[in-house]
Each structure stands twice: as structure tokens, then as C-alpha cells.
Design a protein around this motif. Structure first.
Motif, PDB file in Angstrom:
ATOM      1  N   LEU A  46       1.148  -1.813  -0.110  1.00 46.39           N
ATOM      2  CA  LEU A  46       0.093   0.312  -0.430  1.00 46.39           C
ATOM      3  C   LEU A  46       0.782   1.421   0.122  1.00 46.39           C
ATOM      4  CD1 LEU A  46      -2.593  -1.503   2.694  1.00 46.39           C
ATOM      5  CD2 LEU A  46      -2.703  -0.909   0.309  1.00 46.39           C
ATOM      6  N   PRO A  47       0.626   2.074  -0.708  1.00 48.73           N
ATOM      7  CA  PRO A  47       1.380   3.389  -1.153  1.00 48.73           C
ATOM      8  C   PRO A  47       1.425   3.757   0.482  1.00 48.73           C
ATOM      9  CG  PRO A  47      -0.301   3.535  -2.528  1.00 48.73           C
ATOM     10  CD  PRO A  47      -0.957   2.378  -1.362  1.00 48.73           C
ATOM     11  N   ARG A  48       2.339   4.240   1.348  1.00 45.02           N
ATOM     12  CA  ARG A  48       2.211   5.291   2.850  1.00 45.02           C
ATOM     13  C   ARG A  48       1.710   6.713   2.565  1.00 45.02           C
ATOM     14  NH1 ARG A  48       9.067   4.364   3.103  1.00 45.02           N
ATOM     15  NH2 ARG A  48       8.943   1.891   3.888  1.00 45.02           N
ATOM     16  N   ASP A  49       1.069   6.729   1.518  1.00 44.71           N
ATOM     17  CA  ASP A  49      -0.024   8.276   1.974  1.00 44.71           C
ATOM     18  C   ASP A  49      -1.025   7.907   1.407  1.00 44.71           C
ATOM     19  OD1 ASP A  49       0.602   7.884  -1.140  1.00 44.71           O
ATOM     20  OD2 ASP A  49       0.818  10.109  -0.960  1.00 44.71           O
ATOM     21  N   THR A  72      -4.653   6.779   2.987  1.00 43.34           N
ATOM     22  CA  THR A  72      -5.309   6.886   3.718  1.00 43.34           C
ATOM     23  C   THR A  72      -6.638   5.846   3.264  1.00 43.34           C
ATOM     24  OG1 THR A  72      -5.714   8.604   3.516  1.00 43.34           O
ATOM     25  CG2 THR A  72      -4.285   8.233   5.473  1.00 43.34           C
ATOM     26  N   TRP A  73      -7.667   5.533   4.260  1.00 46.26           N
ATOM     27  CA  TRP A  73      -9.229   5.039   3.859  1.00 46.26           C
ATOM     28  C   TRP A  73      -9.683   5.744   4.351  1.00 46.26           C
ATOM     29  CZ3 TRP A  73     -12.133   1.902   8.393  1.00 46.26           C
ATOM     30  CH2 TRP A  73     -13.733   1.766   8.094  1.00 46.26           C
ATOM     31  N   ASP A  74     -10.759   5.948   3.357  1.00 50.24           N
ATOM     32  CA  ASP A  74     -11.926   7.223   3.457  1.00 50.24           C
ATOM     33  C   ASP A  74     -13.010   7.188   3.868  1.00 50.24           C
ATOM     34  OD1 ASP A  74     -13.382   9.382   3.393  1.00 50.24           O
ATOM     35  OD2 ASP A  74     -12.529  10.008   1.748  1.00 50.24           O
ATOM     36  N   LYS A  75     -13.410   6.469   4.751  1.00 49.49           N
ATOM     37  CA  LYS A  75     -13.896   5.965   6.238  1.00 49.49           C
ATOM     38  C   LYS A  75     -15.257   6.443   5.252  1.00 49.49           C
ATOM     39  CE  LYS A  75     -15.441   4.136  10.986  1.00 49.49           C
ATOM     40  NZ  LYS A  75     -15.315   3.669  11.636  1.00 49.49           N
ATOM     41  N   GLU A  76     -15.616   7.730   5.710  1.00 47.81           N
ATOM     42  CA  GLU A  76     -17.116   8.614   5.500  1.00 47.81           C
ATOM     43  C   GLU A  76     -17.321   8.226   4.053  1.00 47.81           C
ATOM     44  OE1 GLU A  76     -16.096  12.727   6.633  1.00 47.81           O
ATOM     45  OE2 GLU A  76     -15.636  12.546   8.649  1.00 47.81           O
TER      46      GLU A  76
END
Length: 361
Positions: free
Chosen positions: A349-352, A354-358
Motif C-alpha cells: 500500500l502507498p505510504r500516503d 488512507t482509508w476514506d471511511k466517511e
């Protein structure tokens, strides 16, 4: 089958096992080495690897292999492990590889290569690539048999008394650094000094140094740098991985049985995994705690990293021209890193990211 026959068969089986086991055990040499280390054993995830290895060696050898860990300065100077092992002053010692770069220029690459391989890639190159063979080749002329025996995650870029916001601030900055990273800092105009870890706090406090790099957050925390510097810069571009080695005098090594040699090398491999796991597991909470101590942990600006990367190209080309073995080792590292680049870019996974949970709700 009668009970008598079963008992006889059991006895025969036990004797047969003993026949195989006893000679193998008997081939392990009795070893009692005083092993000086370059970093205090109290330094978490840096100095405590060899003590762990020593405990495991004693256990797996049935008490035949005993390494007495000697703290820095108690037997020889902290940075004199290589020279002492080479001359036979000691049977073996344990240190970061790179302090001997004046005599063995390529050594610094095994200790840490700026913008180079991270721990998992470095270990892959050492064990599955050309690394270990090149290591042995590099040190053979110096009567030393080196064994990789600990690799830890990146060091910090350093502790500073003011934030580094531009390249202009680097010129004339007096900083403690070691290895090739120190040469690169000189290339961008910094003044570089090599000092042991135990002297750095006072040097920062008194202004002898403007800044210092040393190790992981766990180690830097123990040394108290947060009390004399408010800015903790990352990433550790100069040491993406940091490796320590067991240096054994070649004559001493050659006198050991093949089985004893295998036990030591295999246990050091276990020590490398131990150091990687311990180093990775402990840093997050310590890094977070610095904020409570008034320290700002921040990334170096992109322009500063670019400046260091440009200087790296200059230094590496110069070092390679001056020493054929340096060039050979560095070329091997670069080739391995390039060959694995597609996997590292696509497989993880790219280090930058993030999961956009919303967005998913």
C-alpha cells in the motif's frame, strides 16, 4: 510383540538416536569470548541485541558457547572494535559497520547506505542477493570474519535547536554524523564531527554541536536529547536501515568447527530478525511521547531532501572512483534495489494512502 521385545526395540532406538546426536553435540567447540560492544547494552533496540544473541547461543549450544558482553570503553575504546578484532587483540567484537571506513571504505555501505535499502530490502540483499558474499570478500584482506547480527529501522535525521526550513540553513551547521551520510552533509556545506553516543548530550548542551543524529527514538529518548534540542527531524535519509555486525578475528574463526560456525551464524540471523522486530515495534509510542516533552517531530522539507539526494550522487560517484570495492558493493545494492522497485511500488500500500471511511458510509 512381547513386552521384552518392545523394551529391547525401544532401547535400540534410543541408542541409535544417541549415536547420531552425541557426535554432533561433541563437535560444538567450547567458546569463552569477551566481546566488546560499541553501544551500551542498556540502549533499547540498539545495544541489547548482542546480549540477546549471547543468551540464545548459550542455550542452543548446551552451554558450550559463552559470549561475555563487555560494555563500551571497559576493554577497548567504543569505536575500536574492527581494529581490535583485526589485530587479534580481541577474539570478537560487535559494532555498527562504518566506523572503520577510513581503512575499509566499502564498510560504510553495509552499515547504512543513504537513500538505500530499508531493513527488509537490505536483509533480502544480504541473504538472497550478493550482500553476504561481498561482505566476506570486503573484509578478508583485513583478517576479519564479519557476520550480520542486527538490523534496525531508520534513524532520525537528527536533533536540532531550530527547525530546518530551507537549504540555506545547512551551510556551516556543526553536526555529529558518521559514515557516508557524514560525507554527504559535508558536501552541502555542513561541518561534521564523529563522537560516541555518550558524549553527545553534553556537546549539544554546551553548544559544541548545533545538531546531532544518533539512532532510533527509543535510543535518543534514553540519551535525553529532548532536554537540549526542541526539533526532531525525520526521515533518516542517511540511514534507511542501520546494521551491526559480529567481527570475529579470522584466525579464531578458522579454528572453529563447521558446526560451531553454523550455530553462530544461524543465531546471528535470528538476532537480525529480533532486532528488526524490536526496533519496529517500539518506536511509535516513544515518538508520540516527544510532543509531551516539548519536542516537535517534523519531516525535513522536500527541498532539503532533494539537496541531500543531489549531494549523495556526487559523493557516491567520488567514493566509487576512489575505491573499486566500494563501487562493486554500491553497484550491487543499486541493482538489487532497482530490480525490486516495481514490487515495492505495486505490492505494498502507498505510504500516503488512507482509508476514506466517511466516503464508504
Amino acid at each position: 510383540m512381547s513386552k521384552t521385545k518392545m523394551a529391547l526395540r525401544g532401547t535400540t532406538f534410543a541408542v541409535t538416536l544417541g549415536a547420531f546426536a552425541m557426535p554432533a553435540t561433541a563437535e560444538i567447540d567450547e567458546i569463552n569470548w569477551a566481546v566488546p560492544i560499541s553501544f551500551a547494552s542498556s540502549l533499547t533496540a540498539l545495544g541489547d541485541t548482542l546480549p540477546w544473541v549471547a543468551e540464545r547461543l548459550e542455550a542452543v549450544s548446551g552451554g558450550k558457547i559463552n559470549l561475555q558482553v563487555v560494555e563500551p570503553g571497559a576493554m577497548i575504546p567504543a569505536l575500536a572494535v574492527f581494529e581490535s578484532a583485526a589485530t587479534g587483540q580481541i577474539d570478537a567484537g560487535y559494532s555498527w559497520m562504518g566506523y572503520e571506513r577510513g581503512q575499509v571504505p566499502a564498510a560504510a555501505l553495509f552499515g547504512a547506505t543513504p537513500f538505500g535499502l530499508e531493513p527488509h530490502g537490505y536483509v533480502a540483499w544480504m541473504y538472497e542477493g550478493e550482500g553476504d558474499a561481498l561482505l566476506k570478500e570486503t573484509f578478508e584482506p583485513f583478517n576479519v570474519y564479519p557476520i550480520l547480527c542486527g538490523t534496525i529501522p531508520p534513524e532520525a535525521a537528527g536533533w536540532f535547536k531550530f527547525p530546518i526550513e530551507s537549504v540555506d540553513q545547512l551551510s556551516g551547521l556543526n553536526m555529529r554524523a558518521a559514515g557516508v551520510g557524514g560525507e554527504i552533509m559535508k558536501e552541502v556545506g555542513m561541518s561534521v564531527t564523529v563522537l560516541p553516543g555518550g558524549e553527545l548530550y553534553q556537546a549539544l548542551e554546551t553548544g559544541v554541536l548545533d545538531a546531532t543524529e544518533f539512532s532510533l527514538p527509543t535510543v535518543d529518548d534514553q540519551l535525553g536529547f529532548y532536554q537540549v534540542a526542541d526539533y526532531y527531524h525525520l526521515p533518516g535519509w542517511h540511514q534507511p536501515s542501520t546494521s551491526q555486525f559480529l567481527y570475529v578475528n579470522m584466525d579464531v574463526w578458522n579454528d572453529l568447527s563447521a558446526q560451531t560456525q553454523a550455530v553462530i551464524e544461524t543465531t546471528c540471523m535470528a538476532g537480525t530478525v529480533y532486532a528488526m522486530a524490536r526496533g519496529e515495534a517500539l518506536q511509535g509510542p516513544v515518538l508520540s511521547s516527544f510532543e509531551e516533552k516539548g519536542v516537535e517531530a517534523i519531516q525535513l522539507p522536500d527541498e532539503v531532501l532533494q539537496e541531500f539526494r543531489d549531494a549523495t550522487e556526487v559523493v557516491m560517484e567520488r567514493e566509487s572512483e576512489n575505491d573499486a570495492q566500494f563501487a562493486k558493493v554500491y553497484d550491487s545494492m543499486k541493482a538489487f534495489q532497482a530490480a525490486n522497485k516495481p514490487w515495492h511500488e505495486l505490492g505494498y500500500l502507498p505510504r500516503d494512502w488512507t482509508w476514506d471511511k466517511e466516503a464508504s458510509e
